[in-house]
Design an enzyme around this catalytic site. Sequence first.
Site, PDB file in Angstrom:
ATOM      1  CB  CYS A   1      -1.187   1.119  36.868  1.00 55.67           C
ATOM      2  SG  CYS A   1      -2.343   0.709  35.538  1.00 55.67           S
ATOM      3  CB  ALA A   2       1.475   3.237  33.250  1.00 52.54           C
TER       4      ALA A   2
END
Length: 109
Positions: free
Chosen positions: A68-69
Amino acid sequence: MNLPSLQLDPQSAAAALRAGGCVLLDVREAHEVARLAYDMPGVLCVPLSELERRHAELPQDQDVILACAAGGRSMQAMQYLLNKGHQRVRNLSGGMGAWRTRGLPVREG
């Protein structure tokens, strides 16, 4: 289960993707991926908000590296998949932030 042992650093994840036999599952939302994406072969995008409905689409015969981020949502996704019986899952430590900091391939929208 020792979740820290299921963490994978960005360099190891990139090497595994280059070698084949695994996929990187990006669980960020579509608008995030459109701005900045992991630029490697073997990347699938299934937002965390859709994972419950779509987890059966994931390969059972390959390792799945969740990303993800920053690593939080992918950790949630990994725990969910482990609870659903997926055994070949790892979490990308630090997510896109760590990936980009290490100079690994990205594609900007």
